[in-house]
Design an enzyme around this catalytic site. Structure first.
Site, mmCIF file in Angstrom:
data_model
loop_
_atom_site.group_PDB
_atom_site.id
_atom_site.type_symbol
_atom_site.label_atom_id
_atom_site.label_comp_id
_atom_site.label_asym_id
_atom_site.label_seq_id
_atom_site.Cartn_x
_atom_site.Cartn_y
_atom_site.Cartn_z
ATOM 1 N N ALA A 226 0.789 -1.237 0.000
ATOM 2 C CA ALA A 226 0.000 0.000 0.000
ATOM 3 C C ALA A 226 0.817 1.281 0.000
ATOM 4 O O ALA A 226 0.242 2.361 0.044
ATOM 5 C CB ALA A 226 -0.943 0.004 1.211
ATOM 6 N N TYR B 58 3.918 -14.159 -14.441
ATOM 7 C CA TYR B 58 2.947 -13.149 -14.000
ATOM 8 C C TYR B 58 1.531 -13.549 -14.399
ATOM 9 O O TYR B 58 0.601 -13.500 -13.578
ATOM 10 C CB TYR B 58 3.315 -11.801 -14.609
ATOM 11 C CG TYR B 58 2.411 -10.661 -14.209
ATOM 12 C CD1 TYR B 58 2.524 -10.073 -12.953
ATOM 13 C CD2 TYR B 58 1.463 -10.159 -15.093
ATOM 14 C CE1 TYR B 58 1.698 -9.017 -12.583
ATOM 15 C CE2 TYR B 58 0.641 -9.101 -14.737
ATOM 16 C CZ TYR B 58 0.762 -8.534 -13.480
ATOM 17 O OH TYR B 58 -0.057 -7.486 -13.113
#
Length: 252
Positions: free
Chosen positions: A16, A157
């Site tokens: 974050a 990914y």
């Protein structure tokens, strides 16, 4: 003044300190939530974000943990739950790797899968153990449009992000009867440090912009989708994958 959507609730957002995670933390705090800001080796950025949120009248606290490390995740949840309940979880932390598949070695594979999928598994387990007895909670997992589309040179990914979609839907089915909603977002190309000419090839950037809206999205646009899914306004949403993606993926 209208009541804030998430007043009195507590959220954890992983990864974050920057990008989508930062925008999500700001948006959650703006709706009245107390936000735990997880980061790894970004203490100054996380502390600055806490200061910004508190200056705007919100509540936040930074917490450092490598979410690819099971022991670190366990310690993080012990700290958070030691201060009260956890109502919302946003699994946002991620890494990306652009590399031909045959050049992607075991260490590369383990690193990407360990953060992009393994961390979601770990954090969901700890959160759900807390939420299930309370029969309440909401989780949003951040995937990617590439979890649907696939892309050459991004096998690790894409595999991880496709796994996030499958895990989200499985958990949604398993925990719906416990009053817990589990949803996801699958952003397209978003203007963050991870997605920039500095880190990506010219070919990759050109392809990312060859979408119907022909621009990068913003972290705030993704954060808006996440906050919606966590809020009471999405009370009949579970197992859903929203796509703030500029039209890159329009599948079911």
């Amino acid at each position: 003044m209208a009541a804030k959507l998430l007043a009195g609730q507590t959220a954890l957002v992983t990864g974050a300190a920057t990008g989508i995670g930062r925008a999500t933390a700001v948006a959650l705090a703006g709706e009245g939530a107390r936000v735990w800001i997880n980061h790894r080796d970004q203490q100054s950025l996380a502390e600055r974000l806490v200061e910004d949120i508190m200056a705007d009248g919100g509540a936040a606290c930074a917490i450092e943990a490598d979410v690819s490390d099971p022991a670190a995740v366990a310690a993080m949840f012990e700290t958070i739950l030691g201060t009260g309940q956890l109502d919302m979880l946003v699994n946002n932390a991620g890494v990306i790797l652009e590399k031909p598949f045959l050049a992607t070695d075991e260490a590369d594979w383990a690193r990407v899968l360990g953060v992009d999928l393994g961390a979601v598994y770990r954090c969901c387990r700890h959160a759900l153990r807390h939420m299930q007895p309370r029969r309440s909670g909401a989780i949003v997992n951040v995937s990617s449009d590439l979890g649907f589309l696939g892309r050459e040179h991004y096998a690790a990914y894409c595999t991880a992000k496709a796994g996030v979609i499958g895990l989200t839907r499985s958990l949604a089915r398993e925990f719906a009867a416990d009053g817990i909603r589990v949803n996801g977002v699958a952003p397209g190309p978003i203007a963050t440090a991870m997605v920039s000419p500095e880190h990506m090839s010219e070919e990759w950037m050109a392809r990312e912009l060859a979408i119907p809206m022909a621009r990068l999205g913003t972290p705030e646009e993704v954060a808006a989708a996440i906050v919606f899914l966590l809020s009471p306004r999405a009370s009949y949403f579970t197992g859903q994958i929203l796509g703030p993606n500029g039209g890159s993926w329009m599948g079911a």
